[in-house]
Design an enzyme around this catalytic site. Structure first.
Site, short mmCIF file in Angstrom:
data_model
loop_
_atom_site.label_atom_id
_atom_site.label_comp_id
_atom_site.label_asym_id
_atom_site.label_seq_id
_atom_site.Cartn_x
_atom_site.Cartn_y
_atom_site.Cartn_z
N ASP A 5 0.87 -1.16 0.00
CA ASP A 5 0.00 0.00 0.00
C ASP A 5 0.92 1.22 0.00
O ASP A 5 2.10 1.12 0.33
CB ASP A 5 -0.90 -0.04 1.24
CG ASP A 5 -1.81 1.17 1.35
OD1 ASP A 5 -2.47 1.52 0.35
OD2 ASP A 5 -1.84 1.79 2.43
N ASP A 7 -0.14 5.08 0.89
CA ASP A 7 -0.37 6.15 1.86
C ASP A 7 -0.36 5.62 3.29
O ASP A 7 -1.08 4.67 3.62
CB ASP A 7 -1.69 6.85 1.56
CG ASP A 7 -1.69 7.45 0.16
OD1 ASP A 7 -0.66 8.02 -0.23
OD2 ASP A 7 -2.71 7.33 -0.54
#
Length: 221
Positions: A5, A7
Site C-alpha cells: 500500500d 499512503d
C-alpha cells in the site's frame, strides 16, 4: 512477490489528501469549499465508508479543468515540495530489500494513477496498481474510473487481474502485503504474509490477535 500500500505505509502521509491541499495552495480550488469537502472525504476513507467514484470526480476536477500540460507541471512541483521530503530512508530500504532478494515488487493503492505514477517511480517501483482514470476522445481524463477501483475488496480483484495477466494464479505466487489500514483487510487476509505496517489502532488490534507481523516504519506522532 511484495505488494505495498502507499499512503501511511510507504509514505507517512496520504498522497491523495496532500495533492488536494496542494491544489488548494496553488489557487486551483476555492480554499474554504475544497478544504471542507476534502476533509469530509478523508474522514469517510478512514471510516471505510468512502464512495470512491464520487471522490475521484471531486479529486480530479481541478486537474481536468487545467489540462494535461498544467497538471503535469503542477505535479512536478508537488513531488519536489511535498512528496520527496516525505520519502524516508527506511521505506526505501524496505523496498530495496525485496528487490535485492529478487522479488517482484508492486504498489497497490486506492489513490489514482495520476497522483501515484510519479511517486511509484520515485520509489524505483515499476509495477503500479492504482485507480485507473477513464479518458475521453481527446485523451484527457474525464473524472470517471475505468474498470475495478483498487480500493477495499477491489484490491483483491485487481491482484486477480494482475496475476492473470502474467499467466499466474494465487497458488503460483508467495505474496507479502504491507498495509496500514483495515480498508485493506480483504487483501491482507488473502495473501501469504500480511504485514500490518504503521497500522491504525483497529488494524494493530487485529494483527496482534491473529499473530500477523507488525512493522512500524515511522515514529508515531
Amino acid at each position: 512477490m511484495a505488494l505495498f500500500d502507499l499512503d501511511h505505509t510507504l509514505l507517512p502521509i496520504d498522497s491523495d489528501y496532500a495533492w488536494g491541499v496542494f491544489t488548494q495552495d496553488i489557487g486551483w480550488t476555492d480554499p474554504a469549499v475544497f478544504k471542507r469537502r476534502n476533509e469530509e472525504f478523508f474522514e469517510h476513507y478512514k471510516a471505510g465508508t468512502l464512495d470512491i467514484h464520487d471522490y475521484v470526480r471531486f479529486a480530479t476536477d481541478a486537474v481536468r479543468e487545467r489540462g494535461p500540460q498544467a497538471a503535469s507541471a503542477a505535479h512536478e512541483m508537488f513531488m519536489d515540495k511535498v512528496i520527496r521530503p516525505e520519502i524516508r530512508p527506511q521505506a526505501l530500504a524496505l523496498v530495496r530489500s525485496h528487490q535485492q532478494a529478487g522479488h517482484q515488487v508492486a504498489i497497490i493503492t486506492a489513490t489514482n494513477e495520476f497522483v501515484t505514477g510519479p511517486i511509484a517511480r520515485a520509489f524505483g517501483i515499476d509495477e503500479l496498481i492504482a485507480v485507473r482514470l477513464a479518458r475521453g476522445d481527446d485523451g484527457w481524463i474525464t473524472g470517471e474510473i475505468e474498470g475495478v477501483p483498487s480500493a477495499r475488496e477491489g484490491k483483491v480483484r485487481r491482484i486477480d487481474e494482475w496475476l492473470a495477466a502474467q499467466g499466474m494464479g494465487w497458488d503460483a505466487a508467495e505474496i507479502t502485503f504491507y498495509s496500514d489500514s483495515t480498508n485493506d483487510l480483504a487483501l491482507l487476509e488473502r495473501v501469504d504474509h500480511p504485514v500490518a505496517t504503521n497500522p491504525d489502532a483497529r488494524l494493530r488490534a487485529i494483527a496482534a490477535e491473529r499473530g500477523w507481523r507488525i512493522l512500524d516504519l515511522f515514529a508515531h506522532p
